[in-house]
Design a protein around this motif. Structure first.
Motif, PDB file in Angstrom:
ATOM      1  N   ILE A 215       6.409 -19.602  -4.768  1.00 57.21           N
ATOM      2  CA  ILE A 215       7.408 -19.273  -4.151  1.00 57.21           C
ATOM      3  C   ILE A 215       7.957 -17.890  -4.481  1.00 57.21           C
ATOM      4  CG2 ILE A 215       9.862 -19.814  -3.130  1.00 57.21           C
ATOM      5  CD1 ILE A 215       8.841 -22.817  -3.429  1.00 57.21           C
ATOM      6  N   ASP A 216       7.854 -18.027  -5.963  1.00 65.60           N
ATOM      7  CA  ASP A 216       8.332 -16.478  -6.486  1.00 65.60           C
ATOM      8  C   ASP A 216       7.309 -15.284  -6.082  1.00 65.60           C
ATOM      9  OD1 ASP A 216      10.529 -17.868  -7.749  1.00 65.60           O
ATOM     10  OD2 ASP A 216       9.035 -18.347  -9.446  1.00 65.60           O
ATOM     11  N   GLU A 217       6.302 -15.641  -6.069  1.00 71.38           N
ATOM     12  CA  GLU A 217       5.411 -14.739  -5.502  1.00 71.38           C
ATOM     13  C   GLU A 217       5.501 -14.120  -4.260  1.00 71.38           C
ATOM     14  OE1 GLU A 217       2.256 -13.204  -7.627  1.00 71.38           O
ATOM     15  OE2 GLU A 217       3.972 -13.615  -8.808  1.00 71.38           O
ATOM     16  N   ARG A 218       5.942 -14.755  -3.572  1.00 71.45           N
ATOM     17  CA  ARG A 218       6.107 -14.490  -2.009  1.00 71.45           C
ATOM     18  C   ARG A 218       7.353 -13.538  -1.881  1.00 71.45           C
ATOM     19  NH1 ARG A 218       4.874 -16.803   2.634  1.00 71.45           N
ATOM     20  NH2 ARG A 218       6.986 -16.873   3.641  1.00 71.45           N
ATOM     21  N   ALA A 219       8.260 -13.546  -2.947  1.00 67.60           N
ATOM     22  CA  ALA A 219       9.211 -12.406  -2.969  1.00 67.60           C
ATOM     23  C   ALA A 219       8.599 -10.991  -3.186  1.00 67.60           C
ATOM     24  CB  ALA A 219      10.175 -12.649  -3.829  1.00 67.60           C
ATOM     25  N   LEU A 220       7.150 -10.925  -3.743  1.00 73.42           N
ATOM     26  CA  LEU A 220       6.678  -9.769  -3.946  1.00 73.42           C
ATOM     27  C   LEU A 220       5.688  -9.407  -2.829  1.00 73.42           C
ATOM     28  CD1 LEU A 220       6.069 -10.264  -7.796  1.00 73.42           C
ATOM     29  CD2 LEU A 220       7.861  -8.928  -6.945  1.00 73.42           C
ATOM     30  N   TRP A 221       5.601 -10.003  -2.033  1.00 74.69           N
ATOM     31  CA  TRP A 221       4.813  -9.912  -0.784  1.00 74.69           C
ATOM     32  C   TRP A 221       4.631  -8.419  -0.295  1.00 74.69           C
ATOM     33  CZ3 TRP A 221       1.451 -13.131   2.301  1.00 74.69           C
ATOM     34  CH2 TRP A 221       1.046 -12.718   3.274  1.00 74.69           C
ATOM     35  N   PRO A 222       5.852  -7.662  -0.177  1.00 76.52           N
ATOM     36  CA  PRO A 222       5.586  -6.176   0.115  1.00 76.52           C
ATOM     37  C   PRO A 222       5.004  -5.603  -0.909  1.00 76.52           C
ATOM     38  CG  PRO A 222       8.048  -6.768   0.622  1.00 76.52           C
ATOM     39  CD  PRO A 222       7.218  -7.883  -0.146  1.00 76.52           C
ATOM     40  N   ALA A 223       5.091  -5.697  -2.370  1.00 78.99           N
ATOM     41  CA  ALA A 223       4.506  -5.038  -3.316  1.00 78.99           C
ATOM     42  C   ALA A 223       3.089  -5.270  -3.152  1.00 78.99           C
ATOM     43  CB  ALA A 223       5.003  -5.561  -4.660  1.00 78.99           C
ATOM     44  N   TYR A 224       2.610  -6.622  -2.973  1.00 77.09           N
ATOM     45  CA  TYR A 224       1.173  -6.848  -2.986  1.00 77.09           C
ATOM     46  C   TYR A 224       0.572  -6.263  -1.710  1.00 77.09           C
ATOM     47  CZ  TYR A 224       1.044 -10.265  -6.917  1.00 77.09           C
ATOM     48  OH  TYR A 224       1.071 -10.864  -7.986  1.00 77.09           O
ATOM     49  N   GLN A 225       1.387  -6.117  -0.752  1.00 79.83           N
ATOM     50  CA  GLN A 225       0.570  -5.346   0.442  1.00 79.83           C
ATOM     51  C   GLN A 225       0.408  -3.909   0.105  1.00 79.83           C
ATOM     52  OE1 GLN A 225      -0.050  -7.445   3.812  1.00 79.83           O
ATOM     53  NE2 GLN A 225      -0.218  -8.529   1.932  1.00 79.83           N
ATOM     54  N   LYS A 226       1.333  -3.250  -0.521  1.00 78.94           N
ATOM     55  CA  LYS A 226       1.220  -2.071  -0.856  1.00 78.94           C
ATOM     56  C   LYS A 226       0.265  -2.047  -1.753  1.00 78.94           C
ATOM     57  CE  LYS A 226       3.307   2.058  -2.634  1.00 78.94           C
ATOM     58  NZ  LYS A 226       4.717   2.645  -3.416  1.00 78.94           N
ATOM     59  N   ALA A 227      -0.007  -2.869  -2.815  1.00 69.93           N
ATOM     60  CA  ALA A 227      -1.278  -2.656  -3.936  1.00 69.93           C
ATOM     61  C   ALA A 227      -2.611  -2.850  -3.105  1.00 69.93           C
ATOM     62  CB  ALA A 227      -0.817  -3.839  -4.988  1.00 69.93           C
ATOM     63  N   TYR A 228      -2.665  -3.855  -2.182  1.00 73.82           N
ATOM     64  CA  TYR A 228      -3.844  -4.031  -1.450  1.00 73.82           C
ATOM     65  C   TYR A 228      -4.253  -2.666  -0.781  1.00 73.82           C
ATOM     66  CZ  TYR A 228      -5.308  -8.784  -2.441  1.00 73.82           C
ATOM     67  OH  TYR A 228      -5.744  -9.895  -2.975  1.00 73.82           O
ATOM     68  N   GLU A 229      -3.215  -2.208   0.016  1.00 71.70           N
ATOM     69  CA  GLU A 229      -3.367  -0.957   0.987  1.00 71.70           C
ATOM     70  C   GLU A 229      -4.011   0.307   0.058  1.00 71.70           C
ATOM     71  OE1 GLU A 229       0.141  -1.749   3.942  1.00 71.70           O
ATOM     72  OE2 GLU A 229       0.267  -0.180   2.570  1.00 71.70           O
ATOM     73  N   ILE A 230      -3.429   0.413  -1.176  1.00 73.79           N
ATOM     74  CA  ILE A 230      -4.048   1.475  -1.897  1.00 73.79           C
ATOM     75  C   ILE A 230      -5.367   1.179  -2.541  1.00 73.79           C
ATOM     76  CG2 ILE A 230      -3.746   2.521  -4.293  1.00 73.79           C
ATOM     77  CD1 ILE A 230      -0.723   1.977  -4.007  1.00 73.79           C
ATOM     78  N   ALA A 231      -5.650  -0.164  -2.978  1.00 65.98           N
ATOM     79  CA  ALA A 231      -7.122  -0.570  -3.550  1.00 65.98           C
ATOM     80  C   ALA A 231      -7.973  -0.347  -2.209  1.00 65.98           C
ATOM     81  CB  ALA A 231      -7.098  -1.922  -4.026  1.00 65.98           C
ATOM     82  N   LEU A 232      -7.758  -0.574  -1.184  1.00 67.19           N
ATOM     83  CA  LEU A 232      -8.650  -0.657   0.053  1.00 67.19           C
ATOM     84  C   LEU A 232      -8.847   0.925   0.539  1.00 67.19           C
ATOM     85  CD1 LEU A 232      -7.003  -3.527   2.273  1.00 67.19           C
ATOM     86  CD2 LEU A 232      -9.064  -3.578   0.969  1.00 67.19           C
ATOM     87  N   GLU A 233      -7.936   1.582   0.345  1.00 68.59           N
ATOM     88  CA  GLU A 233      -8.097   3.003   0.624  1.00 68.59           C
ATOM     89  C   GLU A 233      -9.044   3.833  -0.437  1.00 68.59           C
ATOM     90  OE1 GLU A 233      -5.385   7.354   0.826  1.00 68.59           O
ATOM     91  OE2 GLU A 233      -4.587   5.372   0.055  1.00 68.59           O
ATOM     92  N   ARG A 234      -8.720   3.535  -1.795  1.00 68.49           N
ATOM     93  CA  ARG A 234      -9.440   4.273  -2.811  1.00 68.49           C
ATOM     94  C   ARG A 234     -10.688   3.628  -3.038  1.00 68.49           C
ATOM     95  NH1 ARG A 234      -4.774   5.785  -7.259  1.00 68.49           N
ATOM     96  NH2 ARG A 234      -3.063   6.477  -5.741  1.00 68.49           N
ATOM     97  N   CYS A 235     -10.957   2.210  -2.694  1.00 69.07           N
ATOM     98  CA  CYS A 235     -12.224   1.903  -3.017  1.00 69.07           C
ATOM     99  C   CYS A 235     -13.108   1.258  -1.783  1.00 69.07           C
ATOM    100  CB  CYS A 235     -11.906   0.611  -3.978  1.00 69.07           C
ATOM    101  SG  CYS A 235     -11.105   1.163  -5.775  1.00 69.07           S
ATOM    102  N   SER A 236     -12.934   1.745  -0.752  1.00 67.23           N
ATOM    103  CA  SER A 236     -13.651   1.517   0.425  1.00 67.23           C
ATOM    104  C   SER A 236     -14.624   2.837   0.431  1.00 67.23           C
ATOM    105  CB  SER A 236     -12.902   1.322   1.678  1.00 67.23           C
ATOM    106  OG  SER A 236     -13.780   0.761   2.529  1.00 67.23           O
ATOM    107  N   THR A 237     -15.715   2.576  -0.035  1.00 63.48           N
ATOM    108  CA  THR A 237     -16.780   3.700  -0.055  1.00 63.48           C
ATOM    109  C   THR A 237     -17.835   3.635   0.703  1.00 63.48           C
ATOM    110  OG1 THR A 237     -17.923   2.668  -2.096  1.00 63.48           O
ATOM    111  CG2 THR A 237     -16.035   4.118  -2.490  1.00 63.48           C
ATOM    112  N   ALA A 238     -18.681   4.604   0.843  1.00 63.32           N
ATOM    113  CA  ALA A 238     -19.836   4.473   1.526  1.00 63.32           C
ATOM    114  C   ALA A 238     -20.784   3.563   0.992  1.00 63.32           C
ATOM    115  CB  ALA A 238     -20.388   5.918   1.675  1.00 63.32           C
ATOM    116  N   ALA A 239     -20.760   3.502  -0.304  1.00 64.36           N
ATOM    117  CA  ALA A 239     -21.861   2.666  -1.119  1.00 64.36           C
ATOM    118  C   ALA A 239     -21.225   1.011  -0.931  1.00 64.36           C
ATOM    119  CB  ALA A 239     -21.892   2.814  -2.503  1.00 64.36           C
TER     120      ALA A 239
END
Length: 290
Positions: A215-239
């Motif tokens: 339940i505590d982790e759910r309070a961090l949902w926006p932060a986790y979504q942002k962290a995923y967005e950054i990881a998906l952007e920087r690490c979705s590569t052609a390879a």
């Protein structure tokens, strides 16, 4: 990408449909967890199609393993990431269950041990990689080191920034060594996660899977979504691209991950190696036995 209104076209390559374009940061808030971007349109059809894929997947897996006995170094690595309750474990159970378990190498990454923390963050990942001919599955992965590490500020930001490049270099080296890296982000909605957590509370047999900390982790949902967005952007590569799979519907999640694996295995098209012996002579010897 999933959730953007793409039409379901016959023979559509799911890899192309669900792939996150290189250098693109997805706005996860704009992606629903329940669309059906391609494939079966209801649960009954989804379950049938997933079961039907099983024979084809198992056959390709056997050919992949057989090819490795003749020196073929190719293998598959499925990386599963997603918020809590997104279905990483369920995917392992229902999709990987279609394969011969003796040819699979499954690793569920937990909080790093003291020994693991004494090494660079990719060290423990390198120890769990599939061998030639195998299908490896990571339930969570090295991406935890740029997800929870970002949300919880476990490392300084400059060090965190370097990790994305280290991951890209690491995955590129895997691909160069014959590993097909299939990275799947299981995307569920905020309300769907609430329903799944409530279902765990309502079933005593599922209490072992629940923690008040969820339940505590759910309070961090926006932060986790942002962290995923950054990881998906920087690490979705052609390879090693990322694929976004809508995961609110468990049956669709299983079908989509199975289909992605099928498309990668079909692209590899592994072949049985020749025997390297005189078949006719071996038959003659067997038939001549008294």
């Amino acid at each position: 990408m999933a959730g953007k209104g793409r039409k379901n076209e016959p023979g559509q390559d799911l890899r192309a449909l669900l792939r996150i374009p290189e250098g693109t940061r997805p706005d996860l808030a704009s992606y629903a967890g329940d669309p059906l971007p391609a494939g079966p349109r209801d649960k009954a059809a989804g379950l049938r199609e997933t079961a039907r894929m099983g024979e084809r997947l198992a056959g390709l897996q056997e050919r992949l393993y057989a090819a490795s006995t003749a020196g073929d170094r190719r293998r598959i690595l499925l990386v599963l990431q997603g918020m809590d309750t997104s279905g990483k474990g369920g995917t392992v159970k229902h999709v990987i269950g279609l394969f011969n378990p003796s040819g699979c190498r499954i690793k569920a990454f937990k909080e790093p041990t003291r020994e693991e923390l004494a090494h660079p963050f990719l060290w423990r990942v390198a120890q769990a990689l599939p061998l030639p001919g195998e299908i490896g599955i990571f339930d969570r992965s090295h991406y935890e080191d740029v997800l929870i590490a970002r949300v919880r500020a476990l490392v300084p930001r400059p060090q965190l920034a370097r990790r994305y490049e280290e991951i890209n270099h690491f995955e590129r080296s895997l691909v160069d060594d014959g590993v097909s890296v299939v990275k799947v982000f299981l995307h569920i909605g905020y309300e769907q996660q609430r329903r799944r957590l409530l279902a765990r509370l309502d079933n005593p047999d599922k209490h072992w899977k629940f923690s008040p900390g969820d339940i505590d982790e759910r309070a961090l949902w926006p932060a986790y979504q942002k962290a995923y967005e950054i990881a998906l952007e920087r690490c979705s590569t052609a390879a090693a691209p990322w694929y976004l799979v809508p995961a609110d519907r468990k049956w669709y999640r299983d079908w989509a991950v199975g289909r992605l694996l099928l498309e990668h295995l079909e692209a590899l098209d592994p072949r049985y190696p020749p025997g390297g012996f005189d078949v006719a002579e071996c038959r003659r010897r067997l038939l001549a036995e008294g």
